[in-house]
Every structure is written in C-alpha cells, then in structure tokens.
Design an enzyme around this catalytic site. Sequence first.
Site, PDB file in Angstrom:
ATOM      1  N   ARG A   1      43.092 -26.587  38.791  1.00  0.00           N
ATOM      2  CA  ARG A   1      41.738 -26.764  39.312  1.00  0.00           C
ATOM      3  C   ARG A   1      41.771 -27.804  40.432  1.00  0.00           C
ATOM      4  O   ARG A   1      42.813 -28.355  40.726  1.00  0.00           O
ATOM      5  CB  ARG A   1      40.779 -27.187  38.200  1.00  0.00           C
ATOM      6  CG  ARG A   1      41.053 -28.554  37.638  1.00  0.00           C
ATOM      7  CD  ARG A   1      40.062 -28.936  36.559  1.00  0.00           C
ATOM      8  NE  ARG A   1      38.847 -29.518  37.125  1.00  0.00           N
ATOM      9  CZ  ARG A   1      38.194 -30.558  36.576  1.00  0.00           C
ATOM     10  NH1 ARG A   1      38.631 -31.115  35.456  1.00  0.00           N
ATOM     11  NH2 ARG A   1      37.106 -31.039  37.128  1.00  0.00           N
ATOM     12  N   ARG A   2      40.634 -28.063  41.054  1.00  0.00           N
ATOM     13  CA  ARG A   2      40.481 -29.044  42.126  1.00  0.00           C
ATOM     14  C   ARG A   2      41.527 -28.834  43.217  1.00  0.00           C
ATOM     15  O   ARG A   2      42.094 -29.792  43.734  1.00  0.00           O
ATOM     16  CB  ARG A   2      40.619 -30.475  41.600  1.00  0.00           C
ATOM     17  CG  ARG A   2      39.961 -30.725  40.291  1.00  0.00           C
ATOM     18  CD  ARG A   2      39.948 -32.163  39.908  1.00  0.00           C
ATOM     19  NE  ARG A   2      38.604 -32.680  40.042  1.00  0.00           N
ATOM     20  CZ  ARG A   2      38.219 -33.891  39.657  1.00  0.00           C
ATOM     21  NH1 ARG A   2      39.099 -34.720  39.186  1.00  0.00           N
ATOM     22  NH2 ARG A   2      36.979 -34.276  39.792  1.00  0.00           N
TER      23      ARG A   2
ATOM     24  N   HIS B   1      32.689 -38.682  28.786  1.00  0.00           N
ATOM     25  CA  HIS B   1      32.397 -37.705  27.747  1.00  0.00           C
ATOM     26  C   HIS B   1      30.920 -37.711  27.366  1.00  0.00           C
ATOM     27  O   HIS B   1      30.259 -36.682  27.449  1.00  0.00           O
ATOM     28  CB  HIS B   1      33.277 -37.822  26.509  1.00  0.00           C
ATOM     29  CG  HIS B   1      32.803 -36.838  25.497  1.00  0.00           C
ATOM     30  ND1 HIS B   1      32.987 -35.486  25.668  1.00  0.00           N
ATOM     31  CD2 HIS B   1      32.013 -36.968  24.419  1.00  0.00           C
ATOM     32  CE1 HIS B   1      32.360 -34.835  24.717  1.00  0.00           C
ATOM     33  NE2 HIS B   1      31.762 -35.707  23.946  1.00  0.00           N
TER      34      HIS B   1
ATOM     35  N   TYR C   1      26.677 -35.143  26.944  1.00  0.00           N
ATOM     36  CA  TYR C   1      25.578 -35.095  25.978  1.00  0.00           C
ATOM     37  C   TYR C   1      24.281 -35.577  26.594  1.00  0.00           C
ATOM     38  O   TYR C   1      23.196 -35.149  26.190  1.00  0.00           O
ATOM     39  CB  TYR C   1      25.949 -35.840  24.689  1.00  0.00           C
ATOM     40  CG  TYR C   1      26.850 -34.944  23.880  1.00  0.00           C
ATOM     41  CD1 TYR C   1      26.304 -33.889  23.155  1.00  0.00           C
ATOM     42  CD2 TYR C   1      28.227 -35.057  23.940  1.00  0.00           C
ATOM     43  CE1 TYR C   1      27.108 -32.994  22.503  1.00  0.00           C
ATOM     44  CE2 TYR C   1      29.042 -34.163  23.284  1.00  0.00           C
ATOM     45  CZ  TYR C   1      28.483 -33.133  22.562  1.00  0.00           C
ATOM     46  OH  TYR C   1      29.272 -32.231  21.929  1.00  0.00           O
TER      47      TYR C   1
ATOM     48  N   HIS D   1      35.252 -23.333  31.765  1.00  0.00           N
ATOM     49  CA  HIS D   1      34.560 -23.918  30.615  1.00  0.00           C
ATOM     50  C   HIS D   1      33.273 -24.629  31.030  1.00  0.00           C
ATOM     51  O   HIS D   1      32.203 -24.362  30.498  1.00  0.00           O
ATOM     52  CB  HIS D   1      35.499 -24.890  29.895  1.00  0.00           C
ATOM     53  CG  HIS D   1      34.799 -25.811  28.940  1.00  0.00           C
ATOM     54  ND1 HIS D   1      34.317 -25.367  27.731  1.00  0.00           N
ATOM     55  CD2 HIS D   1      34.470 -27.115  29.025  1.00  0.00           C
ATOM     56  CE1 HIS D   1      33.732 -26.379  27.110  1.00  0.00           C
ATOM     57  NE2 HIS D   1      33.809 -27.450  27.881  1.00  0.00           N
ATOM     58  N   PHE D   2      33.362 -25.541  32.008  1.00  0.00           N
ATOM     59  CA  PHE D   2      32.138 -26.336  32.221  1.00  0.00           C
ATOM     60  C   PHE D   2      31.091 -25.611  33.062  1.00  0.00           C
ATOM     61  O   PHE D   2      29.962 -26.066  33.123  1.00  0.00           O
ATOM     62  CB  PHE D   2      32.430 -27.760  32.715  1.00  0.00           C
ATOM     63  CG  PHE D   2      33.193 -27.875  33.979  1.00  0.00           C
ATOM     64  CD1 PHE D   2      32.682 -27.391  35.162  1.00  0.00           C
ATOM     65  CD2 PHE D   2      34.426 -28.503  33.989  1.00  0.00           C
ATOM     66  CE1 PHE D   2      33.387 -27.507  36.325  1.00  0.00           C
ATOM     67  CE2 PHE D   2      35.141 -28.622  35.164  1.00  0.00           C
ATOM     68  CZ  PHE D   2      34.615 -28.123  36.335  1.00  0.00           C
ATOM     69  N   HIS D   3      31.447 -24.485  33.670  1.00  0.00           N
ATOM     70  CA  HIS D   3      30.358 -23.701  34.257  1.00  0.00           C
ATOM     71  C   HIS D   3      29.541 -23.012  33.161  1.00  0.00           C
ATOM     72  O   HIS D   3      28.381 -22.677  33.367  1.00  0.00           O
ATOM     73  CB  HIS D   3      30.879 -22.691  35.278  1.00  0.00           C
ATOM     74  CG  HIS D   3      31.212 -23.332  36.588  1.00  0.00           C
ATOM     75  ND1 HIS D   3      32.438 -23.858  36.875  1.00  0.00           N
ATOM     76  CD2 HIS D   3      30.444 -23.569  37.700  1.00  0.00           C
ATOM     77  CE1 HIS D   3      32.431 -24.377  38.095  1.00  0.00           C
ATOM     78  NE2 HIS D   3      31.234 -24.219  38.617  1.00  0.00           N
TER      79      HIS D   3
HETATM   80  C1  HEM Z   1      26.880 -20.357  42.963  1.00  0.00           C
HETATM   81  C2  HEM Z   1      27.243 -20.994  41.894  1.00  0.00           C
HETATM   82  C3  HEM Z   1      28.575 -21.711  41.716  1.00  0.00           C
HETATM   83  C4  HEM Z   1      29.815 -21.367  42.162  1.00  0.00           C
HETATM   84  C5  HEM Z   1      30.213 -20.139  42.953  1.00  0.00           C
HETATM   85  C6  HEM Z   1      30.731 -22.408  41.736  1.00  0.00           C
HETATM   86  C7  HEM Z   1      32.094 -22.410  41.986  1.00  0.00           C
HETATM   87  C8  HEM Z   1      32.969 -23.417  41.626  1.00  0.00           C
HETATM   88  C9  HEM Z   1      34.398 -23.399  41.791  1.00  0.00           C
HETATM   89  C10 HEM Z   1      35.201 -22.243  42.364  1.00  0.00           C
HETATM   90  C11 HEM Z   1      34.889 -24.578  41.342  1.00  0.00           C
HETATM   91  C12 HEM Z   1      36.343 -24.998  41.261  1.00  0.00           C
HETATM   92  C13 HEM Z   1      36.782 -25.750  42.449  1.00  0.00           C
HETATM   93  C14 HEM Z   1      38.140 -26.339  42.234  1.00  0.00           C
HETATM   94  O1  HEM Z   1      38.506 -26.681  41.107  1.00  0.00           O
HETATM   95  O2  HEM Z   1      38.870 -26.476  43.225  1.00  0.00           O
HETATM   96  C15 HEM Z   1      33.775 -25.365  40.899  1.00  0.00           C
HETATM   97  C16 HEM Z   1      33.856 -26.652  40.378  1.00  0.00           C
HETATM   98  C17 HEM Z   1      32.811 -27.318  39.783  1.00  0.00           C
HETATM   99  N1  HEM Z   1      31.519 -26.841  39.589  1.00  0.00           N
HETATM  100 FE1  HEM Z   1      30.780 -25.104  40.322  1.00  0.00          FE
HETATM  101  N2  HEM Z   1      30.031 -23.362  41.037  1.00  0.00           N
HETATM  102  C18 HEM Z   1      28.712 -22.969  40.998  1.00  0.00           C
HETATM  103  C19 HEM Z   1      27.672 -23.624  40.362  1.00  0.00           C
HETATM  104  C20 HEM Z   1      27.804 -24.797  39.646  1.00  0.00           C
HETATM  105  C21 HEM Z   1      26.747 -25.413  38.885  1.00  0.00           C
HETATM  106  C22 HEM Z   1      25.338 -24.869  38.717  1.00  0.00           C
HETATM  107  C23 HEM Z   1      27.275 -26.558  38.362  1.00  0.00           C
HETATM  108  C24 HEM Z   1      26.634 -27.595  37.482  1.00  0.00           C
HETATM  109  C25 HEM Z   1      25.362 -27.852  37.403  1.00  0.00           C
HETATM  110  C26 HEM Z   1      28.647 -26.664  38.798  1.00  0.00           C
HETATM  111  C27 HEM Z   1      29.488 -27.708  38.515  1.00  0.00           C
HETATM  112  C28 HEM Z   1      30.808 -27.807  38.926  1.00  0.00           C
HETATM  113  C29 HEM Z   1      31.653 -28.959  38.690  1.00  0.00           C
HETATM  114  C30 HEM Z   1      31.270 -30.248  37.980  1.00  0.00           C
HETATM  115  C31 HEM Z   1      32.908 -28.658  39.248  1.00  0.00           C
HETATM  116  C32 HEM Z   1      34.152 -29.553  39.247  1.00  0.00           C
HETATM  117  C33 HEM Z   1      34.263 -30.342  40.484  1.00  0.00           C
HETATM  118  C34 HEM Z   1      35.537 -31.141  40.485  1.00  0.00           C
HETATM  119  O3  HEM Z   1      36.552 -30.700  39.933  1.00  0.00           O
HETATM  120  O4  HEM Z   1      35.510 -32.254  41.035  1.00  0.00           O
HETATM  121  N3  HEM Z   1      28.935 -25.575  39.576  1.00  0.00           N
HETATM  122  N4  HEM Z   1      32.603 -24.641  41.079  1.00  0.00           N
HETATM  123 CU   LIG Z   2      34.452 -34.600  26.423  1.00  0.00          CU
END
Ligand code: HEM
Ligand SMILES: [Cu+2]
Lengths: 560, 160
Positions: free
Chosen positions: A451-452, A237, A241, A388-390
């Site tokens: 998700r994931r 968490h 921050y 949310h986290f995006h």
């Molecule tokens: C072109 C830009 C981006 C696209 C299209 C994108 C797309 C996605 C998608 C579809 C997921 C879900 C995958 C899943 O749950 O199976 C995901 C997960 C995630 N994204 Fe992005 N994303 C982008 C940029 C970013 C950026 C800039 C960050 C943070 C700096 C970020 C951080 C994350 C994180 C932490 C997850 C979770 C990974 C996990 O569950 O282990 N993403 N993204």
């Molecule tokens: Cu938290």
Amino acid sequence: MAVIARPRGAVREQVADRFATEKRLAGLNILVAFLALAIGGLMGVLQVLEYNGIDLYRAVKPVLPGGYYQGLTLHGVLNVLVFTTFYIIGFLTLIAAMSFDRPLASGRLAWVTFWLMLAGLLVAAVPILLNRATVLFTFYPPLKADGFYYLGLTLVVASTWLLLVNLALTYRAWRAANPGAKIPLAAFMSIITMTMWTIATFGIATEMLFLLIPWAFGLVPGTDVILARTLFWFTGHPIVYFWLLPAYISWYTMVPRLAGGRLFSEPMARVAFVLFLVLSVPIGIHHQYTDPGISEIWKLVHFIFTVGVFFPSLLTFFNVVASLENSGRARGGKGWLAWIFALPWNEPAFTTQVFAMLLFAFGGAGGVINASYNLNLVVHNTAWISGHFHLTVGSAVALTFMGITYWLVPLITGRALWSRGLALAQAWLWLIGMVTFSHFMHMLGLLGMPRRTMIGAAPYIQPEWQALLPFTLVGGLLMFASAICYYLNMLMTITRGRPEPDQEVPFSRAVSGPEDVPAALDRFTPWVVTALLLVAINYGPTLYYLVSTGRFNITGLSPW
Amino acid sequence: MKHEKYMGYLFEVAWILPSVAIPISVIVAVLITAFAVGIRVPDIAGRIEPKAIAATEPFDEPGLRELAPGKYEAAMVAQVFMFTPNEIEVPVGSEVTFVLTSRDVIHGFKIVGTPVNMMVVPGQISKMRFTFTRPGEYLIVCHEYCGGGHHAMSGKVIVR
Ligand code: HEM
Ligand SMILES: [Cu+2]
Ligand SMILES: [Cu+2]
C-alpha cells in the site's frame, strides 16, 4: 420533560428555536466535513487511475506539484482526519443537546470550538498544499514536514476537547434539573465517545508537543522514531473508535426508529459503549506488530486485549440486527428471515445506513486477521489494509455519515430532501462500488502488493497484480458516481428543497429501555478510572522503556 | 410485552455465549501458531547509531554470511530509495536471518510470498528468520512510504 423555550442571556422572542446555535454549528461543521471529503475523494479517483497506468498527476502538476504522494496525503488527511472530526463534532453537538432536551451549557464555547478547529485546519492545509508536508496522514518521523502542519493538526485535536467540557457542563446542569432520571441514551453515548477520545489523544498530543513540534521548528536536533510511533498509535487505534462510535450512536438510537421499530436493548447498548471506553485505548500496539524495539510480550498482551474488543462488537451486531428484526416484524414481516423484506428499503436514510452495516460486517471479519498477531505478517502494509479500511472508515463510517445527512440536512435547513431516488441510487452505487474495490484490494494485498505506493510507476509491478488492478478502477469509479449523486442531491436540497420546517431527530424508543438500566450503566467515573488503569498497565512499561532508553538523535529528512 | 422481554433475554444469552467463545478460540489458535509452530513477530533486537552504521557489525559488511551449514545471516541497510545489497542468493532449504536497519527514514521490508514482514527504522535493528523451502525468485518490497521514489525501492531473494 418540557422546557419552555428560554434563550440564554438576552430577552428574545419566545418562538426562537432553542437549538438554533446547535443547528448552525452542526450545519457549518458538516459543510466543512463534506467539502474536505469532496477534495479527498477526488484524490482517490486519481489513485485508482494511476494504478491502471492513467497518470493524471502530470496534468494537475501546477496545483499538485508533489504528485501521487501529495495527493495521497490529501486523501488521508481530508478523509479521515478532517471529514470525520468535523462531522463528529457537529453531529454530537446537535444530538447531545437534543437528547438532553436542552441547549449546550455554553453556546459561546461551542462557537470557540468550531473556530479553533477551523483555524487549525487552515494552518495545516497551507503546508500540505505547498507540498511541504507530503508525509501522509500518519506523519511518521523522521519524515519531516513543515512545523505548521503539526501545529495545525494539534490545534484541531486540542479544540475537540472543548466539546467534552461543554458536554460535561451540560450534563451537570441537566442532572441538577433531573435528579434520579437516567441519562438519555444518545447523550450518554456522546459523552462516552468524547471521553474515550480525550483519553486517547494523550498519545498524539504528547508526540506533537514534546517530539515533533520542537524538532520541526529546529528547537531540538533529533527525535526518537519508535517512541513517536508508539505515541502515534496510542491515539491511532482509538481514533477508529472515535469515528465509529458516532455511527454506532446512529445505529442504536436512530436507525430502529427510521426502520419503524424499536431498539432491542438499551442496557446491552450501554454495556457495549462502556466496554469501548475501557478497551479502545490500551490496545494500540497491535499496529506495531512488525516494529522493532518493542517487546514481543507487550505485542502479545495488546493482541489479547484487542480480541477483547470483539465482545462489545458482537454485542453491537446482535443488538442492531435484533432491532432491525423488531422493526421488520412491527411492519408485518414474518418468518425467520422474510421480515427483512418488510423493512423500509425505499427510505434513503435507512437503506444507506444498513448498507454501511453490511459493509462493516465484512470489514470486521477482515479486521480479525489484521489483529491476529502473526497473521498480521501476511497483510501488514499491503493493499489488503487499504481494502479493509475502506470498508470500515470508508463505508461503515462515511456511508453512515452520508445516510444521516438525509434526515439531518433537512432538519438543519428546514428543507425536504430533494430526491429520494437519487439518494437510493447513491446508496446502491456505493455498496456495489465498494464491494468491488475492496474485494480486489484485499486480493492484491494477499498477492503482496504494497500500500501507499505509486503502483503504476513501480518497476517491480507484477503481472498477477495487473490482472486485478482494473477492477479497483471499476469499483473506484462507481464510488465516484455515488459521490456525484450525493453532492448533487445535497446541493439541490439546500438551494431548492421544498420548505419543511420543525423536523425532529428520529430518536428511537427501546423494547428494553431506561427502566432496565442498572445504576452502574448510568455513571462515568468508575469506567473512566478503569480505562485509565488499563492504559497505565498496558502502556506504562513500554513507554517507560522507550523514554528511558531513547536517544532522540534521529535528524530526519524531507525526501519528496 | 412481558413475553417479548423474556424471549429477548433468552436470545441475549444465546448470543453472548458464542461472543465469548469465538474470541477465546482466536486467542488459543494464535498462541498455538506462535509458540508451537513458531511463527513469531519481531522482538527487540537492539539500537544502533545511524551515523555509525558503517562501523557497526554486521552492517559494516552488508550481505550474506554463512553462520553454520544451511544457516545464513543477511545484513541489509535501507536508505532512500534502495536496499544494500538489493539481491541475495541462497540454496533451497536455507534458514536465513534478515537483519536490517535504516540510514535515514522508516522503510518497509516485505518478502512477497513469505511471512517476512517488518518495519526498518533508523536507530533500531530489525530481525526476522525464515526458512526457504521452495526455489524461486522472491520479490522484496519497501512497503512503507519513504519519499518521492518509494515505489522504486525493491530487492530480490533468489533461492536455488
Ligand atoms: C471515490 C472513492 C475512493 C477511492 C477511489 C479511494 C481510493 C483509494 C486508494 C486506491 C488508496 C490506496 C492508495 C495507496 O495505498 O497508495 C486509498 C487510500 C486511503 N483511503 Fe481511499 N478511496 C476513496 C474513498 C475514501 C473514503 C471515503 C475514505 C474515508 C473516509 C478513504 C480513506 C482512505 C485512507 C485513510 C487511505 C490511506 C492513506 C494512506 O495510506 O496514507 N478513502 N484510497
Ligand atoms: Cu487498530
Ligand atoms: Cu523505502
């Protein structure tokens, strides 16, 4: 106070840039950060394509044998562990020094910090690329990765502590030279950020050193899963921050200046930071509402303290918006809201960061749902969380970090930004793309999409999900276009930018400034003690219970 | 300058009041839904030896068991990449207590369209109760990454 350029150690030319080391380090850290984001971002595009039945993983099999989940591991690790950490260490190294108006106490220590972090990154990268660590960025045991993955990540984290040491030494030297002065705001905030982070990393460091590393290298046969998860979220968490506070530092101490005005209230800004120091760590169990093996009572206590964090967040919202209003009016804006149009919307560093704030406002509102104990049951581990986290780390943080580079890269390289138009296009594309992507991810989450998960290949994919998934692709491609604008602009700035030496960090002055800061808000010890006490109260019983009843007999598996 | 600061303080107070009131109302609202309405999150439900699942009640005989008229217990075991059993059937109006554990890694257990949502962890027992008031087929998804076949892991609750 004006200090004459006096390079440490050897006799050098008087003209030498006092902050040459800090600038070099900021530049290198930020370079590593954006290289990581480039690869991580590409993986995101593959993910939204897969969601829509376009499976490119087969085409990239030679470099990505683990397919979707190896790509997702890269996406998470590179975007939120590597990009954020390297950027933050580089950014704080530079602005803390410039805010103190003196170089860091030890340039050598700063270099050691960078090289150790880089070594850690390389050690962790090898197993990920070899598909031997496809455990995502949360590495929940008993999914078992190659031991070097854990070792490398631990090295990155532990190296960041060295920046706190360096800042503390710099503060001591500054204090000796400036008895009675208030700590400059950006330096104060940088030290609070690194202190909070160092307390927070107790969890992950313990998990790695005592549970995962011995287990992954075969020194012990098993591990305890809930204990490991609890230690992970102890850090997991507050890490948000750690990402967010540097963006706040920019919003508080620089954006008002970029906007042409002043910070509304420095005392209020310090109150918010001190509260983040105290309240960020003892609330991590709000990520474990759905976990077995943790008492409902402690989940409830962490919920209540989590709600406590709304307070400094709302203070920040108020203070930042009031500063924007101050700026709008200083530029001749009038009326209740018409001042908004007087703001410098053609200034990329400004516009990008205000868009980041706007997206964060939505993210914050959704966060209230996530945090709210039983309401979390509706959204936990669904696509809602991704939506949310995006908005938070993917926008409030990443977009702010990009916006900062629109003045920071020119400052480091001595070259003007190549194209303001392209930078503005980048900001708008990210805003529109992210609103689209995250809106539909939230909706899909409410419809129960997990998700994931490689949704395009899931036999149970629902028709009502399929109706919304194309919009995530549209949003994702707009974000991708935004990223292309960004990288092109940076590349051209570094190689072709018009020379423009001697730029400054755009630190703001305040309407209510240091003269109004009470002594308590210029100290660290009382707040650190309070923070540690709260951590002990909120985590002590649960950790004691888990350690004393732990069986450490879960052997683990690498099923990918 | 003086006037600007004075107005500033007024605004600060005007903002701080709702900044305190909003969080407090959120806490009160959640406490009511949790303890008056009864929507609770999983609590400690005991540990289990993963290697001895086959010999430990109720997982020795996974499946549905009627505890009392209209009250059921559904014991399920999660493993890569399936639930055992992966389908249960109950009459409308049944109160079902889902009891799960995992044989190997962490899995998720979410029944789409209900608040049933929990992590299934090796070494731990997860427990949650829900009353199905509407007939239909409810999708169960594993919503925690559990390996290469994670997206194939699902199940069904049929309510007639
Ligand atoms: C072109 C830009 C981006 C696209 C299209 C994108 C797309 C996605 C998608 C579809 C997921 C879900 C995958 C899943 O749950 O199976 C995901 C997960 C995630 N994204 Fe992005 N994303 C982008 C940029 C970013 C950026 C800039 C960050 C943070 C700096 C970020 C951080 C994350 C994180 C932490 C997850 C979770 C990974 C996990 O569950 O282990 N993403 N993204
Ligand atoms: Cu938290
Ligand atoms: Cu699973």
